[in-house]
Scaffold this motif. Sequence first.
Motif, PDB file in Angstrom:
ATOM      1  N   LYS A 172       0.758  -1.308   0.338  1.00  0.00           N
ATOM      2  CA  LYS A 172       0.013  -0.155   0.183  1.00  0.00           C
ATOM      3  C   LYS A 172       0.685   1.433  -0.017  1.00  0.00           C
ATOM      4  N   MET A 173       1.973   1.350   0.901  1.00  0.00           N
ATOM      5  CA  MET A 173       2.619   2.468   0.994  1.00  0.00           C
ATOM      6  C   MET A 173       3.449   2.469  -0.309  1.00  0.00           C
ATOM      7  N   ALA A 174       3.866   1.410  -1.081  1.00  0.00           N
ATOM      8  CA  ALA A 174       4.685   1.566  -2.399  1.00  0.00           C
ATOM      9  C   ALA A 174       3.828   2.077  -3.286  1.00  0.00           C
ATOM     10  N   SER A 184       0.874  11.325   2.689  1.00  0.00           N
ATOM     11  CA  SER A 184      -0.119   9.979   2.838  1.00  0.00           C
ATOM     12  C   SER A 184       0.906   8.802   3.424  1.00  0.00           C
ATOM     13  N   VAL A 185       1.860   8.761   2.926  1.00  0.00           N
ATOM     14  CA  VAL A 185       2.780   7.594   3.305  1.00  0.00           C
ATOM     15  C   VAL A 185       3.433   7.794   4.400  1.00  0.00           C
ATOM     16  N   VAL A 186       3.694   8.958   4.881  1.00  0.00           N
ATOM     17  CA  VAL A 186       4.234   9.399   6.257  1.00  0.00           C
ATOM     18  C   VAL A 186       3.392   9.261   7.203  1.00  0.00           C
ATOM     19  N   ASN A 187       2.024   9.737   6.867  1.00  0.00           N
ATOM     20  CA  ASN A 187       1.054   9.381   7.987  1.00  0.00           C
ATOM     21  C   ASN A 187       0.302   8.139   8.074  1.00  0.00           C
ATOM     22  N   PHE A 188       0.881   6.977   7.245  1.00  0.00           N
ATOM     23  CA  PHE A 188       0.081   5.967   6.963  1.00  0.00           C
ATOM     24  C   PHE A 188       0.322   5.116   8.245  1.00  0.00           C
ATOM     25  N   SER A 189      -0.826   4.716   8.848  1.00  0.00           N
ATOM     26  CA  SER A 189      -0.732   3.930  10.204  1.00  0.00           C
ATOM     27  C   SER A 189      -0.501   2.615   9.692  1.00  0.00           C
ATOM     28  N   VAL A 190       0.450   2.167  10.882  1.00  0.00           N
ATOM     29  CA  VAL A 190       1.080   0.866  10.591  1.00  0.00           C
ATOM     30  C   VAL A 190       1.215   0.087  12.007  1.00  0.00           C
ATOM     31  N   ASN A 191       0.951  -1.250  12.237  1.00  0.00           N
ATOM     32  CA  ASN A 191       0.976  -1.850  13.211  1.00  0.00           C
ATOM     33  C   ASN A 191       2.205  -1.906  13.662  1.00  0.00           C
ATOM     34  N   PRO A 192       2.483  -1.403  14.854  1.00  0.00           N
ATOM     35  CA  PRO A 192       4.013  -1.483  15.563  1.00  0.00           C
ATOM     36  C   PRO A 192       4.427  -2.996  15.646  1.00  0.00           C
ATOM     37  N   PRO A 193       5.698  -3.269  15.472  1.00  0.00           N
ATOM     38  CA  PRO A 193       7.044  -2.216  15.156  1.00  0.00           C
ATOM     39  C   PRO A 193       6.939  -1.990  13.688  1.00  0.00           C
ATOM     40  N   GLY A 194       6.203  -2.651  12.844  1.00  0.00           N
ATOM     41  CA  GLY A 194       6.582  -2.493  11.441  1.00  0.00           C
ATOM     42  C   GLY A 194       7.571  -3.326  10.776  1.00  0.00           C
ATOM     43  N   THR A 195       8.219  -3.037   9.710  1.00  0.00           N
ATOM     44  CA  THR A 195       9.466  -3.538   9.275  1.00  0.00           C
ATOM     45  C   THR A 195      10.212  -2.653   8.647  1.00  0.00           C
ATOM     46  N   SER A 196      11.470  -2.924   8.410  1.00  0.00           N
ATOM     47  CA  SER A 196      12.573  -2.390   7.830  1.00  0.00           C
ATOM     48  C   SER A 196      12.120  -1.704   6.674  1.00  0.00           C
ATOM     49  N   ILE A 197      11.592  -2.138   5.858  1.00  0.00           N
ATOM     50  CA  ILE A 197      11.161  -1.712   4.327  1.00  0.00           C
ATOM     51  C   ILE A 197      10.132  -0.428   4.629  1.00  0.00           C
ATOM     52  N   ARG A 235      17.938  -8.567   0.656  1.00  0.00           N
ATOM     53  CA  ARG A 235      16.767  -9.657   0.935  1.00  0.00           C
ATOM     54  C   ARG A 235      15.458  -9.186   0.576  1.00  0.00           C
ATOM     55  N   ASP A 236      15.304  -7.731   0.736  1.00  0.00           N
ATOM     56  CA  ASP A 236      13.915  -6.966   0.654  1.00  0.00           C
ATOM     57  C   ASP A 236      13.622  -6.677  -0.832  1.00  0.00           C
ATOM     58  N   ALA A 237      14.638  -6.938  -1.768  1.00  0.00           N
ATOM     59  CA  ALA A 237      14.225  -6.653  -3.220  1.00  0.00           C
ATOM     60  C   ALA A 237      13.222  -7.383  -3.852  1.00  0.00           C
ATOM     61  N   LYS A 238      12.877  -8.501  -3.386  1.00  0.00           N
ATOM     62  CA  LYS A 238      11.728  -9.491  -3.981  1.00  0.00           C
ATOM     63  C   LYS A 238      10.461  -9.051  -3.239  1.00  0.00           C
ATOM     64  N   ARG A 239      10.402  -8.632  -2.208  1.00  0.00           N
ATOM     65  CA  ARG A 239       9.389  -8.400  -1.403  1.00  0.00           C
ATOM     66  C   ARG A 239       8.531  -7.260  -1.506  1.00  0.00           C
ATOM     67  N   THR A 240       9.166  -6.149  -2.257  1.00  0.00           N
ATOM     68  CA  THR A 240       8.372  -5.138  -2.595  1.00  0.00           C
ATOM     69  C   THR A 240       8.529  -4.448  -3.826  1.00  0.00           C
ATOM     70  N   PRO A 241       7.862  -3.781  -4.401  1.00  0.00           N
ATOM     71  CA  PRO A 241       8.053  -2.803  -5.689  1.00  0.00           C
ATOM     72  C   PRO A 241       8.971  -1.516  -5.533  1.00  0.00           C
ATOM     73  N   PHE A 242       8.979  -1.239  -4.445  1.00  0.00           N
ATOM     74  CA  PHE A 242       9.597   0.014  -3.980  1.00  0.00           C
ATOM     75  C   PHE A 242      11.236  -0.265  -4.159  1.00  0.00           C
ATOM     76  N   GLN A 243      11.865   0.420  -4.955  1.00  0.00           N
ATOM     77  CA  GLN A 243      13.196   0.259  -5.469  1.00  0.00           C
ATOM     78  C   GLN A 243      14.301   0.942  -4.655  1.00  0.00           C
TER      79      GLN A 243
END
Length: 382
Positions: A172-174, A184-197, A235-243
């Motif tokens: 969603k953030m990507a 909207s990305v900065v204010n996006f609500s995330v379940n803590p603690p989130g991920t490094s991505i 290791r995160d390259a395949k997990r997200t479309p964010f480059q």
Amino acid sequence: MNIADYIRRKRVRAILCALFMVFATVYVLSYECDVIVFTFNKLLGKDNFYDTSLGPWLLIFSLLFLQRLVSKTIYFRDRHYTLTFLPSAIVAVLLTSFVPYCNWISLLVTLLCLTFGIVQHRIDYRRREKDRKRASYRLVPRLTWHCMWLLALVAYMGFAGNADTYFHQELKMARLISDGQYRSVVNFSVNPPGTSIITAMRAYAQSRSGKSIADELFRYPLQNVGDSVLLLQHRDAKRTPFQASAIFQQIGIWPHRGESISQYLERGAKFRPYALFTPGRDYYLCGLLLNKQIDRFVNEFRKYHTLSDTLSMPRAYAEALILYQRIRSNRQVQYKNELMAANYQDFIDKRNNYPSEYERANVLAVLYGDTYWWYYYYSNLK
């Protein structure tokens, strides 16, 4: 079967198709939309392309077409007609549940459902002649029976589908980043603690919005300690479309082979040395805070910023300077912020009220969990 029974059967099947279409639309366009788009992009070899316009709709109509094809080519008794939706459900699950990693539980459940469908088809095929001679078709009981089967199928899709909350949030953030909705990305609500991505994307969005990363960096708890959370790991390259290249472009330079993250950020701080503010310097100073190198942060901060009591300062920088002045006797800087100093004193007073380190961390996390002070003292407490 007489004409009346034939009409009733057609009505029941039309209702079932409509109900499945409604659920498939919700499933594809809402619950698993980002996962399906990500899967399509990976299948097409598009790592840095994120389009949500056509793929999900094609999938919805493909699922309905597959159901119609199965119902026309494979025989099922009327009471088991809902099983014609099973291949469509399995296809939807296959496109969502095994991205980015294989979900073995979902795979096992899918194989069990597929086995059940095959066995039931063989049983129905042997009873085909007997089913043709059936004389009565009652609408309400048969519709109720089918709705129960359809509900079970829906439960299977919900259970076996991709339920990784963090993965959904990352996608969603990507997508928001690809649309340029950085606030909207900065204010996006995330379940803590989130991920490094999530942390890396939030820092990037804050930087792209023209503000300092330090204003929002410690707003949410961080999963890991250190400057590695500012960049995407291999290791995160395949997990997200964010480059990761988007972050490198924002900083202004690309990393060298064998270069550590700290070395890369330090080199990025020297890019465009005569500019008043650069994202590279902001990344570098935030990296020092994340590494808890408070003395080095103060030395580097003096190089790139003019210390003033009247000018506004990013929140984490100000909190780090207040902390530095309280824990170091040989101070190299003098920074005054009465309100923040009072908050820090309250932080220390409450910290001294509890003998247990874990109790301190939990209590202070409620009151000061979004400050650099809490990160400095308790972020590595397991």
